[in-house]
Design a protein around this motif. Structure first.
Motif, short mmCIF file in Angstrom:
data_model
loop_
_atom_site.label_atom_id
_atom_site.label_comp_id
_atom_site.label_asym_id
_atom_site.label_seq_id
_atom_site.Cartn_x
_atom_site.Cartn_y
_atom_site.Cartn_z
N ASN A 82 0.80 -1.46 0.12
CA ASN A 82 -0.05 0.02 0.12
C ASN A 82 0.86 1.26 0.20
OD1 ASN A 82 -2.74 0.77 -0.11
ND2 ASN A 82 -2.41 1.85 1.91
N SER A 83 2.20 1.18 -0.01
CA SER A 83 3.16 2.23 -0.04
C SER A 83 4.45 1.68 -0.66
CB SER A 83 3.12 2.80 0.97
OG SER A 83 4.27 2.36 1.98
N ALA A 84 5.33 2.46 -1.11
CA ALA A 84 6.70 1.93 -1.41
C ALA A 84 7.36 1.37 -0.46
CB ALA A 84 7.21 3.28 -1.92
N ALA A 85 7.01 1.69 0.84
CA ALA A 85 7.67 1.08 2.08
C ALA A 85 7.30 -0.44 2.08
CB ALA A 85 7.14 1.77 3.30
N GLU A 86 6.30 -0.75 1.38
CA GLU A 86 6.03 -2.24 1.32
C GLU A 86 6.56 -2.80 0.06
OE1 GLU A 86 2.42 -2.54 4.39
OE2 GLU A 86 1.97 -1.94 2.28
N THR A 87 7.39 -2.33 -0.76
CA THR A 87 7.71 -2.98 -1.94
C THR A 87 8.17 -4.32 -1.88
OG1 THR A 87 7.86 -0.69 -2.97
CG2 THR A 87 8.96 -2.72 -4.21
N PHE A 88 8.95 -4.43 -0.91
CA PHE A 88 9.38 -6.05 -0.69
C PHE A 88 8.59 -7.02 -0.87
CE2 PHE A 88 10.71 -9.39 2.43
CZ PHE A 88 11.38 -10.09 1.64
N ASN A 89 7.55 -6.78 -0.30
CA ASN A 89 6.28 -8.02 -0.25
C ASN A 89 5.94 -8.31 -1.54
OD1 ASN A 89 6.30 -7.63 2.69
ND2 ASN A 89 4.71 -6.12 2.59
N VAL A 90 5.92 -7.53 -2.65
CA VAL A 90 5.92 -8.24 -3.94
C VAL A 90 6.98 -9.43 -4.52
CG1 VAL A 90 5.48 -7.45 -6.27
CG2 VAL A 90 4.74 -6.07 -4.77
N THR A 91 8.12 -8.93 -4.10
CA THR A 91 9.27 -9.65 -4.20
C THR A 91 8.89 -11.18 -3.53
OG1 THR A 91 10.77 -8.11 -4.89
CG2 THR A 91 11.80 -10.06 -4.46
N LEU A 92 8.63 -10.99 -2.26
CA LEU A 92 8.41 -12.10 -1.42
C LEU A 92 7.25 -13.10 -2.23
CD1 LEU A 92 9.12 -13.62 1.19
CD2 LEU A 92 7.19 -12.09 2.31
N GLU A 93 6.51 -12.73 -2.54
CA GLU A 93 5.30 -13.26 -3.07
C GLU A 93 5.91 -14.18 -4.25
OE1 GLU A 93 1.66 -15.38 -3.27
OE2 GLU A 93 2.67 -14.14 -1.79
N LEU A 94 6.70 -13.31 -5.14
CA LEU A 94 6.94 -13.87 -6.25
C LEU A 94 7.86 -15.05 -6.06
CD1 LEU A 94 7.84 -10.64 -8.56
CD2 LEU A 94 6.31 -12.28 -8.97
N VAL A 95 8.99 -14.82 -5.27
CA VAL A 95 9.68 -16.05 -4.61
C VAL A 95 8.75 -17.06 -4.18
CG1 VAL A 95 11.55 -16.64 -2.89
CG2 VAL A 95 11.66 -14.36 -4.02
N ARG A 96 7.94 -16.91 -3.17
CA ARG A 96 6.99 -17.97 -2.61
C ARG A 96 6.52 -18.91 -4.06
NH1 ARG A 96 3.50 -14.39 1.32
NH2 ARG A 96 4.23 -15.15 3.39
N ARG A 97 6.23 -18.13 -4.93
CA ARG A 97 5.60 -18.86 -6.18
C ARG A 97 6.58 -19.50 -7.14
NH1 ARG A 97 -0.22 -16.00 -7.38
NH2 ARG A 97 -0.33 -15.13 -5.49
N GLY A 98 7.83 -19.49 -6.56
CA GLY A 98 8.91 -20.11 -7.34
C GLY A 98 9.55 -19.56 -8.54
N TYR A 99 9.33 -18.05 -8.53
CA TYR A 99 10.18 -17.31 -9.71
C TYR A 99 11.55 -17.19 -9.46
CZ TYR A 99 5.51 -15.67 -11.69
OH TYR A 99 4.45 -15.61 -12.29
N THR A 100 12.37 -17.33 -10.39
CA THR A 100 13.85 -17.34 -10.34
C THR A 100 14.08 -15.93 -10.14
OG1 THR A 100 14.32 -17.20 -12.39
CG2 THR A 100 13.76 -19.68 -11.43
N GLU A 101 15.44 -15.82 -9.74
CA GLU A 101 15.87 -14.11 -9.53
C GLU A 101 16.08 -13.64 -11.07
OE1 GLU A 101 20.03 -11.99 -8.21
OE2 GLU A 101 19.51 -13.79 -7.22
N GLU A 102 16.24 -14.38 -11.84
CA GLU A 102 16.40 -13.93 -13.25
C GLU A 102 15.02 -13.37 -13.81
OE1 GLU A 102 17.52 -15.09 -17.95
OE2 GLU A 102 17.43 -16.39 -16.30
N GLN A 103 14.07 -14.27 -13.39
CA GLN A 103 12.56 -13.98 -13.90
C GLN A 103 12.18 -12.89 -13.04
OE1 GLN A 103 10.89 -17.57 -13.03
NE2 GLN A 103 10.82 -18.27 -15.02
N ILE A 104 12.49 -12.69 -11.88
CA ILE A 104 11.90 -11.53 -10.80
C ILE A 104 12.63 -10.20 -11.57
CG2 ILE A 104 12.12 -10.49 -8.61
CD1 ILE A 104 11.74 -13.41 -7.68
N GLY A 105 14.09 -10.25 -11.95
CA GLY A 105 14.87 -8.98 -12.02
C GLY A 105 14.36 -8.72 -13.60
N LYS A 106 13.77 -9.48 -14.52
CA LYS A 106 12.84 -9.15 -15.80
C LYS A 106 11.73 -8.46 -15.30
CE LYS A 106 14.71 -12.51 -19.02
NZ LYS A 106 14.25 -13.54 -20.02
N ILE A 107 10.68 -8.98 -14.32
CA ILE A 107 9.44 -8.30 -14.10
C ILE A 107 9.57 -7.11 -13.20
CG2 ILE A 107 7.53 -8.80 -12.65
CD1 ILE A 107 7.84 -11.78 -13.10
#
Length: 445
Positions: free
Chosen positions: A402-427
């Motif tokens: 709900n703000s830039a302060a919580e940006t990490f939570n998007v990365t966390l959810e992507l990791v939970r779902r199995g996205y690789t670092e390369e894929q997360i970097g692209k997204i």
């Protein structure tokens, strides 16, 4: 420093209990290494002054303290102007409003906080600035209305730092039809106007990304067909998951993939989860029956971007300070309900409860709901055509982001779902930077 701030934000969000420590640690490390780029953050020039600015922890969803806390590296600040009359006076007022926002970003990056944030004009600038430890600002233009009928203003906006532009917003204009025409099936141009076609060519010539968010489907497909470079959707979500005219259907998503473009998934909660289509009309009819308008049904909108309070009413929105007397009003219609007699109020509540049972609200969207849209887009389009946009300070925000302060939570959810670092970097940034680079190459050709 970025890692420490991310950890603090994660704990503050209260999410540690729901994620395994090894997943959290891996997500933190990935978030530290990738460039987190958000393509749509609205701004108010009044918070870009010497006395009130983004070096402070304001109530705005985006500012430098919150970017640092959440590990958001790049913000596209938006020169947005709402749609007005297609007259000389209307164009002039819109132009002045857009210029004020361009000037605001330059003031922040050149005068107020040049050691903390720098204006990026190229993809290479973004990478360089991110590596330096500073935050990067980029300027996007939402709504081509301010260029009026003067094609030379496209170059002027590019020279002022604008690196993408959408031709329309909410309402048809001199350049293109808007998605809002879908409600009544009324269109002004059947897509792009002749001037709009010239604008696409000029943007290609300059190396300015064409943004297809907000224009109608017909205009969007014509923009893809005309452009000599891939296009972007700076903040659009998935219509199959939330049936809203601002979202993209599968045909539009496939066209974006074919063009080589990228769709930046929009974090406006109402575009991620939608109520049953019958709910709003039922609430409106109930409010009309009881003489109170839409009652409890009114909400949403575009944040505070429309009618601004008078300058004398503005108070710098520092977190913890008293709200501005000209700020948003709460209540969602409760004051009107208070005008009902006790018997009528009881009957209204009974009928409203019946609507709640028959057409239950979808509830506020969460980070998980948001990443569902990313998942869908990746499966349909491929990993190379999906990105991230919050629409913060313009109506955006979901539970957990709900703000830039919580940006990490998007990365966390992507990791939970199995996205690789390369894929997360692209997204997070790689796909957008690739398209931007291809737009530049097309301009050089």
């Amino acid at each position: 420093m970025k890692l420490v701030m991310i950890a603090a934000a994660f704990v503050a969000a209260g999410l540690a209990v729901s994620a395994q420590p090894d997943v959290v640690a891996r997500a933190r490390a990935i978030h530290e290494r990738v460039i987190a780029l958000d393509t749509h953050n609205d701004i108010d020039p009044r918070t870009f002054t010497a006395d009130c600015n983004y070096t402070m922890r304001l109530t705005t969803q985006v500012n430098l303290p919150k970017m640092k806390e959440g590990g958001l590296d790049v913000s596209f600040f938006i020169a947005y102007v709402g749609q007005g009359e297609l007259t000389a006076a209307g164009y002039d007022a819109a132009y002045k409003a857009a210029v004020a926002k361009f000037d605001a970003v330059h003031r922040l990056t050149e005068q107020i906080a040049p050691r903390e944030i720098e204006l990026a004009l190229t993809p290479a600038d973004v990478v360089r600035i991110a590596k330096s430890g500073k935050k990067a600002a980029v300027i996007g233009v939402e709504n081509g209305y301010p260029i009026g009928t003067d094609l030379e203003r496209v170059k002027e906006f590019y020279d002022r730092g604008g690196r993408y532009m959408s031709l329309a917003h909410n309402g048809h204009n001199q350049l293109a039809d808007s998605h809002t025409g879908e409600a009544s099936n009324e269109w002004k141009w059947g897509g792009l106007s002749p001037l709009g076609r010239e604008v696409i060519q000029e943007m290609n010539r300059l190396g300015m990304m064409v943004d297809v968010s907000h224009p109608s489907k017909g205009a969007m497909l014509q923009m893809i067909g005309l452009s000599r470079a891939p296009v972007i959707a700076s903040h659009s979500s998935i219509r199959r998951l939330a049936n809203q005219s601002r979202n993209m259907d599968d045909e539009m998503l496939t066209a974006m993939k074919t063009s080589g473009g990228v769709v930046q998934i929009n974090a406006v909660a109402d575009f991620i989860k939608t109520d049953p289509k019958e709910r709003a009309p039922a609430i409106a009819a109930l409010g009309d029956e009881f003489g109170i308008g839409s009652g409890r049904g009114g909400a949403g909108g575009r944040g505070g971007r429309g009618g601004a309070p008078a300058p004398e009413a503005f108070r710098c929105p520092v977190e913890g300070a008293a709200p501005s007397p000209g700020g948003r009003q709460g209540g969602r219609g409760d004051a009107r309900l208070d005008t009902l007699s006790p018997e009528r109020r009881a009957e209204f509540d009974r009928r409203m409860a019946q609507i709640d049972r028959q057409y239950p609200t979808a509830g506020r969207a969460t980070v998980k709901d948001y990443v569902d849209h990313i998942d869908y887009a990746v499966k349909l389009m491929g990993i190379d055509h999906v990105g991230i946009a919050s629409d913060f300070d313009g109506g955006g925000g979901v539970e957990g982001w709900n703000s830039a302060a919580e940006t990490f939570n998007v990365t966390l959810e992507l990791v939970r779902r199995g996205y690789t670092e390369e894929q997360i970097g692209k997204i997070w940034s790689g796909n957008l930077l690739r398209v931007w680079s291809e737009v530049e190459k097309a301009a050089r050709r």
